[in-house]
Design an enzyme around this catalytic site. Structure first.
Site, PDB file in Angstrom:
ATOM      1  N   HIS A  38       0.751  -1.181  -0.011  1.00  0.00           N
ATOM      2  CA  HIS A  38       0.065  -0.027  -0.047  1.00  0.00           C
ATOM      3  C   HIS A  38       0.756   1.206   0.013  1.00  0.00           C
ATOM      4  O   HIS A  38       0.313   2.347  -0.097  1.00  0.00           O
ATOM      5  CB  HIS A  38      -1.054  -0.070   1.130  1.00  0.00           C
ATOM      6  CG  HIS A  38      -0.379   0.354   2.591  1.00  0.00           C
ATOM      7  ND1 HIS A  38      -0.118  -0.611   3.468  1.00  0.00           N
ATOM      8  CD2 HIS A  38       0.087   1.570   3.120  1.00  0.00           C
ATOM      9  CE1 HIS A  38       0.490  -0.130   4.543  1.00  0.00           C
ATOM     10  NE2 HIS A  38       0.472   1.236   4.384  1.00  0.00           N
ATOM     11  N   ASP A  88       0.290  -7.468   1.395  1.00  0.00           N
ATOM     12  CA  ASP A  88       0.483  -6.050   1.526  1.00  0.00           C
ATOM     13  C   ASP A  88       1.889  -6.007   1.507  1.00  0.00           C
ATOM     14  O   ASP A  88       2.584  -5.173   2.346  1.00  0.00           O
ATOM     15  CB  ASP A  88      -0.206  -5.377   2.685  1.00  0.00           C
ATOM     16  CG  ASP A  88      -0.166  -4.122   2.670  1.00  0.00           C
ATOM     17  OD1 ASP A  88       0.250  -3.478   1.705  1.00  0.00           O
ATOM     18  OD2 ASP A  88      -0.193  -3.304   3.409  1.00  0.00           O
ATOM     19  N   GLY A 101       3.096   6.417   7.917  1.00  0.00           N
ATOM     20  CA  GLY A 101       4.638   6.547   7.707  1.00  0.00           C
ATOM     21  C   GLY A 101       5.629   5.768   8.287  1.00  0.00           C
ATOM     22  O   GLY A 101       6.629   5.406   7.735  1.00  0.00           O
ATOM     23  N   ASN A 102       5.208   5.013   9.027  1.00  0.00           N
ATOM     24  CA  ASN A 102       5.979   3.660   9.634  1.00  0.00           C
ATOM     25  C   ASN A 102       5.713   2.470   8.827  1.00  0.00           C
ATOM     26  O   ASN A 102       6.433   1.464   8.925  1.00  0.00           O
ATOM     27  CB  ASN A 102       5.388   3.423  11.144  1.00  0.00           C
ATOM     28  CG  ASN A 102       5.961   4.070  12.276  1.00  0.00           C
ATOM     29  OD1 ASN A 102       5.684   4.882  12.875  1.00  0.00           O
ATOM     30  ND2 ASN A 102       7.484   3.883  12.222  1.00  0.00           N
ATOM     31  N   SER A 103       4.783   2.430   7.692  1.00  0.00           N
ATOM     32  CA  SER A 103       4.384   1.282   7.014  1.00  0.00           C
ATOM     33  C   SER A 103       5.485   0.919   6.129  1.00  0.00           C
ATOM     34  O   SER A 103       6.211   1.709   5.708  1.00  0.00           O
ATOM     35  CB  SER A 103       3.063   1.649   6.107  1.00  0.00           C
ATOM     36  OG  SER A 103       2.083   1.691   6.764  1.00  0.00           O
ATOM     37  N   GLY A 111      -8.818 -26.371  -4.034  1.00  0.00           N
ATOM     38  CA  GLY A 111     -10.164 -25.982  -4.576  1.00  0.00           C
ATOM     39  C   GLY A 111     -11.211 -26.037  -3.618  1.00  0.00           C
ATOM     40  O   GLY A 111     -12.405 -26.270  -4.153  1.00  0.00           O
ATOM     41  N   VAL A 112     -11.050 -25.694  -2.446  1.00  0.00           N
ATOM     42  CA  VAL A 112     -12.023 -26.235  -1.261  1.00  0.00           C
ATOM     43  C   VAL A 112     -12.406 -24.704  -0.609  1.00  0.00           C
ATOM     44  O   VAL A 112     -11.676 -23.759  -0.715  1.00  0.00           O
ATOM     45  CB  VAL A 112     -11.618 -26.813  -0.060  1.00  0.00           C
ATOM     46  CG1 VAL A 112     -11.335 -28.328  -0.671  1.00  0.00           C
ATOM     47  CG2 VAL A 112     -10.520 -26.486   0.723  1.00  0.00           C
TER      48      VAL A 112
END
Length: 520
Positions: free
Chosen positions: A141, A172, A244-246, A302-303
């Site tokens: 992000h 992310d 800003g820490n992301s 596929g479950v």
């Protein structure tokens, strides 16, 4: 005999005089030294005119160097990431804030009409250098949909243009790369499995753009799910994390990065004591796939299930299972269907490990290399069954749900810049409404427009500037400007001498500089 006595008396008198002189001289020197020392001591402890005693600066005392040693080791490899996204607002009225923009009247006077068109929106984040060649791990992000990504190393003014290696929406996480032409410092990645609730941790990053900020706290919880997306299982911390820490690191007391700071839970916009970091083990796995494939390939059989409903203890007890997940749907033709697994079955273990949560079922399958088998144990009508299912690409089994970049534009590549342009639109004095009188008898090229997210904007150009010199060479016209800029090479330093209106009466001479960006 009388003569001898007189000579002896004379000798004694002379010696007494000499001794007296020596004693007097010694006393005088002693008094002088005592006066000086006494004066200094008195001066040290003297009072000011108002009666105050001057304060003395004590010797520095190091009470604790544990945190400091960690910061000194890791902070050089934590970077500030700034991104620019160009948004076309053509046709929308631009608001210069009325009285808030000091150049508002000047622009209306200097040009026939205000400039309407693309605008740049900016955001800030952090990242960690994990490879000395310039590979940086951050949050998706932070760089998503960015037109330009710039990276600033710790304590360095240079802004490096980065390009995206790969990104993964599900966790992310993203990887970008810069070219610094030297080996860069790197963080030491740790194993998040060894983290315990209550462990001390440090968060390093650029909250609100304040580069190289360090905060401390503890691990509040592990494996925190149901906060983000399906494949996000967070470390929760009370170390202050803010916008800003992301993308910055969560560091343990050995100096190892055990998490990537990603999100906060808040009623407002800032820190309220609940932050989340993606565990380093997950980050390492995602990073390796991004640098190899440019995307993350996750396995599936596929479950489909919903954890809250599929793990209801009453339902499990009724179906004769002590633990497990009840399957709600099995994709026709999927590996699970081919292995004989059906909706309503209770999966109790995968690869020999009991299923007690949704991640216990999903993680071993998604982490299995496509084409390999997983061993599934399940209950049906109270009877235990076993099956081997060949793992397939989740993006192909669930194209509507999987986040794949195969069918999307290449994410967040930096804007291309032509050396002869660099985002500046110039005109001759007197063109398109500009008035010669505004620049008196000066010569040069007038900046008619500055494109967002370009070298020109980064260098600080403003619409209405008059470019007089480029690298100390006189610019007489717009054609001179274009000729001289066309001769510049990527990586070359360039300095512009510019005249700029400060107000209706003053004209400032300023110098704008930068490095011609590399073409990509």
């Amino acid at each position: 005999m009388g003569m001898q006595l007189r000579e002896l008396a004379r000798w004694v008198r002379n010696r007494t005089f000499v001794v007296g002189v020596l004693v007097a001289l010694t006393l005088s020197i002693g008094i002088l030294i005592g006066t000086v020392i006494s004066g200094r001591v008195t001066a040290t402890h003297s009072f000011l005119a108002n009666g105050a005693t001057p304060l003395e600066l004590p010797n520095p005392v190091s009470l604790s160097n544990a945190f400091g040693a960690i910061v000194e080791r890791d902070e050089p490899a934590v970077v500030n990431i700034s991104t620019t996204q160009v948004i076309d607002r053509k046709g929308q009225p631009q608001s210069r804030g009325g009285g808030s923009d000091p150049f508002h009247d000047f622009f209306n006077r200097f040009f026939d009409s205000p400039n309407e068109g693309p605008e740049a929106e900016r955001s800030l984040g952090s990242g960690i250098i994990v490879d000395k060649k310039g590979f940086i791990l951050t949050n998706n992000h932070v760089i998503e949909q960015a037109t330009k990504i710039q990276v600033q190393l710790n304590a360095e003014p240079t802004l490096y243009t980065a390009h995206v290696i790969g990104a993964d929406k599900e966790t992310d996480l993203a990887v970008v790369k810069i070219e610094a032409n030297r080996d860069l410092p790197v963080v030491r990645l740790g194993n998040s499995t060894g983290v315990h609730v209550g462990d001390w941790v440090l968060a390093i990053g650029s909250p609100f753009g304040l580069q190289a900020t360090v905060t401390a706290g503890i691990i509040s919880a592990k494996n925190r799910g149901n906060v983000g997306r399906q494949f996000q299982h967070f470390l929760q911390t009370d170390a202050p994390i803010n916008p800003g820490n992301s993308g910055g690191p969560l560091v343990d007391m050995s100096g190892s990065v055990i998490g990537i700071n990603t999100a906060i839970m808040t009623g407002g916009r800032g820190y309220e004591g609940v932050g989340f970091a993606l565990p380093s083990n997950m980050a390492i796995s995602v990073y390796n796939q991004l640098v190899e494939h440019g995307k993350v390939i996750r396995g599936s059989i596929g479950v489909t299930f919903t954890e809250e409903q599929s793990s209801n203890p009453i339902v499990l007890r009724e179906l004769g299972a002590a633990n497990g997940m009840v399957l709600q749907f099995v994709e026709p033709g999927s590996p699970a269907a081919k292995a004989g697994i059906q909706a309503g079955d209770v999966v109790t273990s995968v690869n020999g490990k009991p299923v007690k949560s949704g991640s216990d079922l999903v993680d071993p399958i998604t982490q299995t290399v496509v084409g390999n088998k997983v061993h599934v144990v399940y209950l049906r009508d109270g009877m235990q069954h076993e099956a081997d299912a060949i793992v397939e690409d989740r993006a192909k089994l669930f194209p509507d749900r999987a986040s794949s970049y195969e069918d999307e534009p290449t994410p967040a590549q930096p804007a291309q810049v032509v050396p002869a342009d660099l985002g500046l639109r110039v005109e001759d004095i007197g063109t398109n409404g500009t008035r010669r009188s505004d620049f008196l008898n000066n010569r040069g090229a007038v900046v008619a427009a500055v494109d967002p997210a370009t070298f020109a904007e980064d260098a600080g150009f403003l619409r209405g500037d008059l470019i007089q010199e480029i690298n100390q060479q006189q610019v007489n016209s717009a054609s001179d400007y274009r000729r001289m800029m066309g001769a510049l090479k990527p990586g070359q330093d360039v300095v512009f001498k510019v005249l700029r209106h400060a107000d209706n009466e003053r004209m400032l001479t300023i110098f704008l500089a930068g490095v011609i960006p590399q073409l990509r």
